[in-house]
Design an enzyme around this catalytic site. Structure first.
Site, short mmCIF file in Angstrom:
data_model
loop_
_atom_site.label_atom_id
_atom_site.label_comp_id
_atom_site.label_asym_id
_atom_site.label_seq_id
_atom_site.Cartn_x
_atom_site.Cartn_y
_atom_site.Cartn_z
N GLY A 111 0.81 -1.22 0.00
CA GLY A 111 0.00 0.00 0.00
C GLY A 111 0.83 1.26 0.00
O GLY A 111 0.29 2.35 0.05
N THR A 115 3.35 -0.17 -6.95
CA THR A 115 2.80 -0.45 -8.27
C THR A 115 2.50 0.85 -9.01
O THR A 115 2.79 0.99 -10.19
CB THR A 115 1.54 -1.32 -8.13
OG1 THR A 115 1.88 -2.44 -7.32
CG2 THR A 115 1.03 -1.78 -9.45
N ASN A 160 -4.40 -2.72 1.35
CA ASN A 160 -4.42 -2.07 0.03
C ASN A 160 -5.54 -2.68 -0.80
O ASN A 160 -5.64 -3.90 -0.89
CB ASN A 160 -3.05 -2.32 -0.65
CG ASN A 160 -2.95 -1.63 -2.00
OD1 ASN A 160 -3.89 -1.00 -2.48
ND2 ASN A 160 -1.79 -1.75 -2.61
N SER A 163 -3.82 -4.66 -3.93
CA SER A 163 -2.51 -5.12 -3.49
C SER A 163 -1.95 -6.14 -4.47
O SER A 163 -2.64 -7.07 -4.88
CB SER A 163 -2.67 -5.75 -2.11
OG SER A 163 -1.42 -6.19 -1.67
N SER A 164 -0.69 -5.94 -4.87
CA SER A 164 -0.07 -6.92 -5.77
C SER A 164 0.27 -8.15 -4.94
O SER A 164 0.96 -8.04 -3.93
CB SER A 164 1.20 -6.35 -6.38
OG SER A 164 1.01 -5.02 -6.77
N GLY A 390 7.32 -5.43 -0.36
CA GLY A 390 8.30 -4.89 0.57
C GLY A 390 8.39 -5.74 1.83
O GLY A 390 7.68 -6.72 1.99
N1 LIG Z 1 1.43 8.60 -6.45
C1 LIG Z 1 0.21 8.32 -6.04
N2 LIG Z 1 -0.78 9.22 -6.25
C2 LIG Z 1 -2.02 8.96 -5.84
N3 LIG Z 1 -2.39 7.80 -5.24
C3 LIG Z 1 -1.46 6.88 -5.02
C4 LIG Z 1 -0.13 7.08 -5.43
N4 LIG Z 1 0.56 5.98 -5.09
C5 LIG Z 1 -0.30 5.13 -4.51
N5 LIG Z 1 -1.53 5.66 -4.48
C6 LIG Z 1 -2.75 5.05 -3.90
O1 LIG Z 1 -2.39 4.03 -3.05
C7 LIG Z 1 -2.94 2.79 -3.45
C8 LIG Z 1 -1.96 1.66 -3.23
O2 LIG Z 1 -0.87 1.82 -4.09
P1 LIG Z 1 -0.12 0.55 -4.72
O3 LIG Z 1 -1.09 -0.41 -5.22
O4 LIG Z 1 0.84 1.13 -5.69
O5 LIG Z 1 0.61 0.00 -3.50
P2 LIG Z 1 1.70 -1.14 -3.51
O6 LIG Z 1 2.87 -0.56 -2.84
O7 LIG Z 1 1.87 -1.67 -4.87
O8 LIG Z 1 1.01 -2.20 -2.57
P3 LIG Z 1 1.13 -3.77 -2.65
O9 LIG Z 1 2.45 -4.11 -2.12
O10 LIG Z 1 0.02 -4.21 -1.79
O11 LIG Z 1 0.96 -4.12 -4.05
C9 LIG Z 1 -3.26 2.95 -4.89
O12 LIG Z 1 -4.33 2.14 -5.25
C10 LIG Z 1 -3.61 4.42 -4.96
O13 LIG Z 1 -4.93 4.60 -4.60
MG LIG Z 2 1.51 -3.34 -5.83
#
Ligand SMILES: Nc1ncnc2c1ncn2[C@@H]1O[C@H](COP(=O)(O)OP(=O)(O)OP(=O)(O)O)[C@@H](O)[C@H]1O
Ligand SMILES: [Mg+2]
Length: 1078
Positions: A111, A115, A160, A163-164, A390
């Protein structure tokens, strides 16, 4: 005009510090404060040198627009405020221009925005790299691989919503120009346990919900699915709907993306069929059934679902049913079949579902790779993007967390290696003396996990492969023996007495002191998960499917290729793939994005210090800064440095005309900084302490203020002056304009009056002229009209004959002429005889000729009469004249007349000259004899008749004796006064004589003659010619005759027939003589 270049720097308008390296003092608190301060001002990116820290804003910020892309394009890393685009640009340019393969490592907890960050990097690179139809297609395919993988590999978790649940590393390949050619994706450890079970508040993988929400009725029917989530055991129901997520719309996006990436329709359909099969597998339920040998056996409760799965996948139902009931173990060519109890049957079912899904996922990745594979064999430049889970510390940490944290440990290792290496290399490059930096190297922890002889993973594998009863506890025991002395391994049961009394560490757990913190792992499930066992019966049943995709997913089910060797364990597989990844990353230039999650609520604007602090710790960010600062905290190329600080020294301000380095040297000498605070490299100045830099910045700021005041002063002066001049100029302009205006107005007035007067006069004149002209024109027109009429008349006269109007008349006349002509010609042929008494006359042909016809008839008649008359001799003419005279005298008066008409008047009936007896008589008469006839002379006395010769000459009337010819009476014609006769058919007539004349002595004569009419006529004529007097002829049936002295009345009466046809005369008395006329 050349574009004015605005020299900016990261140091401009800084909120907190943009680069943590410059943080003073450097500690956890200040670090967090700085992050928070920046976060509150929407500055979510902060640097640690070249590393980007990204704090998830949980809301969309306007900092990713195409304009921003343009801002960061081709700019130096420190030129603008920290941004992920700056890092992307740096990486891309160094790949394109310096031919250095790049990798972008994105780390952070679930989260934190990994991604999203990876997508931002990809979209930036896509926006700035080459363009063109082919390139765009490659870009599109690379970008569209994301939604597909997210649908199948992402799920909603408590941390999240997207979440990936797998690790992803993507290599984007470029050609020498920097145009993308294709890519390769590697996936790591999908969290397949989610397929069969999800923690509370979490969901299964997105695709299941998307399929059920977004598929058409028709598709659902084909897949034998129902739309209702609650029908499927594998779907968690409490959080099936995610706020703000439209599964149906996402389904369409995914299908569209699959199409763009290059999936055939039948492939996409097969994929959905496998998904349907997995869903339905979850609905198969088992019930226990006791067997004779006392062993429990499981039976499928409701075979309907099984039947439908078999229909979908083309597996023989009995084969699959058996696979759920028995387990065959082959050892040394022996096959042993054992029945499965209910628990084992469920285990088998779930194992199959998990395997089906995870293998499908790997297949998808391979299929995408096939599509996005670079088509050429030329040397490629590569940019890798790593979006991997992570570091994770939960309450219950299991095998997955162990694996994930191991991976992060490795990444940290590579980070340390690469950063330090880079640092070191830079010092050498810049010819700066290298001082050793002390830092924590986590290689020892990596070794604890991955050592091939006594590493934890090796122990686990050993345990799994060992014959005999193997449980998680035996594994833990083994660990306790082997790793007891390791500083980073903690367990209560280890021989190491350190933890004997540590109650925070349960017996079934072990704890590892990772570089980012201590993590306690629950040992339960380690063996099973590492084994990742799928009963051979099931894989063989799958291989037998007629569904080609499923068959391909289970190659080990092929009996011909039976392999008694155990498949590699999950742990060793992962270790191997991580090793490959590390090798791969080591060859590339690393770029780091460290994602930080500001709060647990997925909410914007909330910055939870404790949570951030925890992340900063395990991400080792402070260490990162320290490492970075171990040598020199700040470095900058000479040119920008001189540009930025040249105003601090008189020699360099405003322009320095030598090399930049010399300028900087002069500048630093002038500023009198301690020499150990800075070093001059080949191309950069190195500043050891941030303090020095800030001092520089301070000086610059103050100097800038002075300069600003100076500029302001000059500017104000200039402004006032220009304003004054402008006012002055304006006043003149206004006055001029006003004067002009008033003059203009006056002039306009005069002009308009003049115009009015002028117009009146002109009007008057014009009207006069107009009148004259009109008159003249009228005259001219009259003349013209007259002339025209005259000409017209002349022309008409001349041309009348040609006028069609006259044709009628002409034709009429002509026709008339022709008719008349024809009439006359016809008349010519039809003419009647020339006899005047012929009454014939042709009929009239036309009415209009009536009068002509009559006239013609008359003329013709007159003409033929004339012709007739012209034939007459004089003698005959005379006869006719006498006849005509007779007619005039007696016609219609005397009844005797008609009988006389046919008798010719001969006159001389008695031929005196020829008869000798009348010789004497003849000689006595000298004159011409007109009548010589014998008449009866009535005796006046008795009324008897005596014949006498009656002679008439020109002058006399003579009576002679018939026998002797002796003249008895001679009466000159002049003495004859009257002749009387009756109106009847008798020949009596009386000749009255003039009283007193010689002849009258004997009285009047009364005669009777057969030629009375002739005699009376000739007597009349002769008398007329001789005496010029008309003889009176009286026609009456009673008249008086003079006898001597007496007047006797002669009366004519109607006589009887017995008296004969001759009239008789009788003397009745003295006074009356009666004549009876028959
Ligand atoms: N730069 C950004 N601008 C706006 N919203 C963001 C941004 N980065 C992340 N988010 C918000 O946070 C949410 C979670 O981000 P993301 O899916 O990239 O997390 P992650 O680190 O890939 O988590 P996971 O490890 O669970 O996959 C996204 O769905 C989005 O709503
Ligand atoms: Mg992700």
């Amino acid at each position: 005009m050349a574009k004015m270049e605005v020299k900016t720097s990261l140091l401009d308008n800084m909120i907190g510090v943009g680069d943590m390296v410059l943080l003073e003092p450097l500690n956890e608190e200040s670090f967090i404060d700085n992050l928070k301060k920046r976060f509150d001002h929407n500055e979510i990116y902060t640097y640690i040198g070249s590393v980007v820290i990204s704090v998830n804003p949980y809301r969309s910020l306007p900092i990713y627009s195409p304009e921003k892309v343009e801002d960061y394009r081709n700019r130096n890393f420190y030129e603008l405020s920290p941004h992920i685009f700056a890092l992307s640009d740096e990486a891309y340019r160094s790949l394109r221009d310096q031919d250095k393969d790049q990798c972008i490592l994105i780390t952070g907890e679930s989260g934190a925005g990994k991604t999203e960050a990876s997508k931002l990097v990809m979209s930036y690179v896509a926006a700035v790299c080459g363009k063109g139809a082919e390139v765009n297609q490659v870009k599109e395919q690379l970008l569209q691989s994301n939604p597909v993988l997210e649908a199948f590999g992402n799920a909603k978790t408590v941390r999240n919503d997207n979440s990936s649940r797998f690790g992803k590393y993507m290599d984007i390949e470029f050609d020498f120009k920097g145009d993308p050619l294709g890519g390769v994706i590697s996936n790591y450890l999908l969290e397949k346990s989610r397929v069969v079970k999800q923690p509370r508040g979490e969901r299964n993988f997105h695709i299941f919900y998307q399929l059920l929400s977004g598929a058409s009725e028709d598709l659902l029917q084909k897949l034998r699915l129902e739309r209702d989530f609650s029908r499927y055991n594998y779907l968690s129901l409490d959080s099936a709907k995610v706020n703000g997520v439209d599964d149906a719309a996402n389904f369409r996006t995914v299908r569209n993306a699959m199409q763009i990436v290059g999936f055939m329709d039948h492939e996409a359909q097969s994929v959905l069929e496998v998904i349907a099969a997995v869903l339905k597998l979850g609905n198969i339920e088992f019930k226990p059934e006791s067997r004779v040998n006392g062993l429990d056996e499981s039976k499928i409760k409701d075979k309907n679902e099984l039947k439908e799965i078999c229909e979908l996948t083309g597996i023989d139902q009995s084969v699959l049913e058996r696979a759920f009931s028995f387990r065959t173990v082959e050892a040394k060519q022996e096959k042993v079949s054992t029945t499965l109890n209910v628990a084992q049957a469920y285990y088998a079912r779930d194992a199959l579902a998990k395997n089906l899904y995870s293998r499908l996922f790997s297949w998808l990745v391979n299929r995408i790779n096939e599509s996005i594979k670079a088509q050429t064999k030329v040397r490629k430049k590569v940019m890798g993007v790593l979006d991997i889970y992570g570091f994770e510390i939960f309450e219950d940490n299991s095998f997955e967390q162990f694996i994930i944290n191991y991976c992060n440990e490795k990444l940290q290792q590579i980070f340390i290696e690469l950063t330090l290496k880079e640092e070191q290399e830079e010092y050498i490059r810049e010819d700066i003396e290298w001082t050793h930096i002390d830092y924590f190297n986590n290689a020892v922890i990596c070794d604890l996990i991955e050592n091939n002889t006594n590493g934890i993973l090796a122990m686990l594998d050993e345990e799994c492969l060992r014959p005999g009863t193997v449980t998680d506890d035996t594994f833990l025991e083994k660990l306790n023996q082997v790793c007891a002395t390791h500083q980073h391994f903690e367990s209560r049961m280890s021989k190491c007495s350190r933890f004997l009394n540590d109650t925070s560490l349960p017996h079934s757990c072990f704890r590892i002191q990772h570089y980012a913190g201590k993590v306690m792992y629950q040992v339960e499930g380690f063996v099973d998960k590492n084994n990742d066992l799928l009963y051979r019966d099931l894989s063989q049943a799958m291989w037998k499917a007629s569904h080609s995709l499923i068959k391909a997913l289970f190659p080990e089910g092929n009996p011909a290729k039976i392999n008694l060797k155990r498949p590699p364990t999950a742990g060793s597989q992962f270790k191997a793939s991580v090793a490959t990844l590390m090798k791969n990353l080591q060859t590339k230039n690393p770029n780091y994005i460290r994602c930080i999650k500001p709060n647990d609520k997925k909410a914007a604007h909330i910055f939870n210090d404790a949570l951030v602090c925890h992340q900063i710790r395990y991400l080792g960010l402070l260490e990162n800064v320290r490492v970075r600062r171990a040598g020199y905290a700040f470095r900058q190329a000479y040119e920008p440095c001189l540009e930025r600080y040249k105003m601090l020294c008189k020699q360099t301000w405003p322009h320095w005309k030598g090399p930049a380095r010399a300028g900087v040297e002069v500048l630093f000498n002038e500023l009198e900084f301690p020499v150990e605070e800075y070093s001059f490299g080949r191309s950069k100045i190195f500043i050891r302490n941030p303090r020095t830099l800030f001092k520089l910045e301070d000086l610059r700021k103050r100097r800038l203020e002075d300069l600003a005041t100076l500029i302001q002063k000059i500017y104000r002066g200039w402004k006032c002056r220009t304003h004054f001049l402008l006012m002055k100029k304006s006043q003149i302009v206004i006055a001029a304009w006003y004067r002009r205006y008033s003059q203009q107005k006056k002039y306009q007035q005069i002009k308009s009056s003049a115009i009015v007067i002028q117009s009146f006069i002109r009007g008057w004149k014009a009207r006069k002229i107009l009148r004259e002209l009109k008159h003249e024109k009228r005259c001219q027109e009259a003349v013209t009209t007259i002339a025209a009429f005259w000409h017209g008349t002349q022309v008409r006269r001349e041309y009348r004959k040609f006028f069609r109007a006259n044709a009628g008349k002409k034709i009429y006349e002509f026709t008339l002429q022709r008719i008349v002509q024809k009439y006359f010609l016809e008349m010519k042929n039809k003419m009647p005889s020339l006899s005047p008494i012929d009454k014939n006359w042709p009929a009239r042909p036309y009415l209009f000729l009536d009068s002509t016809h009559k006239e013609l008839k008359r003329i013709f008649h007159l003409w033929r009469c004339k012709k007739y008359r012209d034939q007459f001799t004089d003698q005959r003419k005379l006869i006719y004249e006498e006849k005509l005279e007779a007619s005039e005298l007696f016609k219609d008066k005397k009844a005797l007349y008609p009988s006389s008409v046919g008798q010719p008047f001969q006159g001389a009936y008695l031929e005196i000259s020829k008869d000798p007896k009348y010789k004497k008589l003849k000689d006595a008469i000298e004159e011409k004899i007109i009548i010589a006839e014998v008449v009866n002379k009535i005796n006046r006395a008795n009324g008897k008749c005596a014949s006498r010769i009656f002679l008439l000459t020109n002058n006399n009337l003579l009576l002679a004796d018939q026998k002797s010819g002796h003249i008895k009476s001679e009466v000159p014609l002049g003495d004859v006064t009257k002749v009387s006769m009756s109106s009847q058919n008798d020949g009596f007539f009386a000749v009255h004589l003039k009283e007193g004349s010689g002849a009258a002595s004997k009285g009047d004569f009364l005669f009777s003659s057969d030629h009375l009419i002739e005699m009376a006529t000739k007597l009349y004529r002769t008398t007329l010619s001789q005496t010029k007097q008309k003889l009176n002829i009286e026609i009456s049936d009673e008249f008086l005759v003079q006898f001597r002295q007496d007047k006797v009345c002669v009366k004519f009466i109607q006589g009887n027939q017995k008296n004969g046809s001759v009239p008789t005369c009788k003397r009745k008395n003295n006074r009356l003589l009666e004549v009876a006329v028959p």
